[in-house]
Design a protein around this motif. Sequence first.
Motif, PDB file in Angstrom:
ATOM      1  N   ASN A 245       0.831  -1.208   0.000  1.00 30.27           N
ATOM      2  CA  ASN A 245       0.000   0.000   0.000  1.00 30.27           C
ATOM      3  C   ASN A 245       0.868   1.262   0.000  1.00 30.27           C
ATOM      4  N   ALA A 246       1.940   1.225   0.776  1.00 32.85           N
ATOM      5  CA  ALA A 246       2.816   2.409   0.861  1.00 32.85           C
ATOM      6  C   ALA A 246       3.458   2.695  -0.499  1.00 32.85           C
ATOM      7  N   MET A 247       3.902   1.632  -1.194  1.00 35.27           N
ATOM      8  CA  MET A 247       4.549   1.847  -2.500  1.00 35.27           C
ATOM      9  C   MET A 247       3.521   2.213  -3.570  1.00 35.27           C
ATOM     10  N   ARG A 248       2.311   1.702  -3.421  1.00 33.95           N
ATOM     11  CA  ARG A 248       1.233   2.037  -4.375  1.00 33.95           C
ATOM     12  C   ARG A 248       0.975   3.543  -4.313  1.00 33.95           C
ATOM     13  N   GLU A 249       1.013   4.078  -3.079  1.00 37.06           N
ATOM     14  CA  GLU A 249       0.765   5.504  -2.896  1.00 37.06           C
ATOM     15  C   GLU A 249       1.942   6.333  -3.458  1.00 37.06           C
ATOM     16  N   LYS A 250       3.140   5.832  -3.219  1.00 34.78           N
ATOM     17  CA  LYS A 250       4.338   6.560  -3.653  1.00 34.78           C
ATOM     18  C   LYS A 250       4.531   6.510  -5.178  1.00 34.78           C
TER      19      LYS A 250
END
Length: 304
Positions: free
Chosen positions: A185-190
């Motif tokens: 989720n964190a990388m999807r946002e980034k």
Amino acid sequence: MNEQNTLIEKISTLRRERNAVILAHNYVSADIQAIADFCGDSLELSIKAAQTDAKMLVVCGVRFMAETAKILSPRATVVMVRSDAGCPMADMVDPDELKAYKAANPDTLLIAYVNTTAEVKALVDICCTSGNAEKIVSSIPADKKIMFLPDRNLGSNLINKLNRPMELWHGCCPVHDAVTVEMINAMREKFPRAQILVHPECRPEVVKAADQALSTGAMLNYVTASSHDEFVIGTESGILYRMMQANPGKKFYLLQPEILCADMKKLTLADVERALRTGKDEVVLSDEIIRAAESSIREMLSVK
Ligand code: SF4
């Protein structure tokens, strides 16, 4: 000449003198992959080991990979680069426990992920790798009971994808089991434009949250063929070397910098040179184990 170039030159000379082939897994460090004769995932290395007529095979990977090379190329001298490079997942199957399971479940077909010891391969019916697991499981008649070992994550992902019940062993790869949905989720946002690829040894919820779950060999093909130009990679960092080499115009981000296999990362160029020079950590297996384990690997290689 710097130290690294001197080592590379020594390796080239020794490789010629010994009639040796250097096989490297996609997870070892980039400098080793750069001097290897062949790089690949477990399936690709197995196929290469079965095809070679070299006198000596130097396996840059962990113990089960060197054992597989010996099983498929028994006349060659197969040497490990580091005798202490093991695979924690392979060690999660105790052969005595498996023998007891077999005795209690004579009608169950045993499928072993190639990440197992030679002794375990000798006890099972057929092997598979993450690159061919779907094909192998699908080749088994629907009414046959299956025990899949040792990776409960790969097994669960296969059950979900193929809708095929299987009993699962209690093993996992600590490196991939540590990947979480929060990381995705964190990388999807980034990186919202990036495709997120993980390995099928990751937990089922992680596989669900990613865009693709692929073996390292399939990941390489996927990123090369894809029209996307940004990827988040959720497997061991070593894979980035070949991805970046084959796709200079594309961007790759590691899901987490600490997705590292400590055993794969033990190997250094100096170890490769020592292995070639001394042949010290030769893989020795009994004829009985080689015969029995070879049959489960050949069974895998024969599935079309
Ligand atoms: S990445 Fe996992 S499965 Fe592969 S060698 Fe390391 S511990 Fe074993």
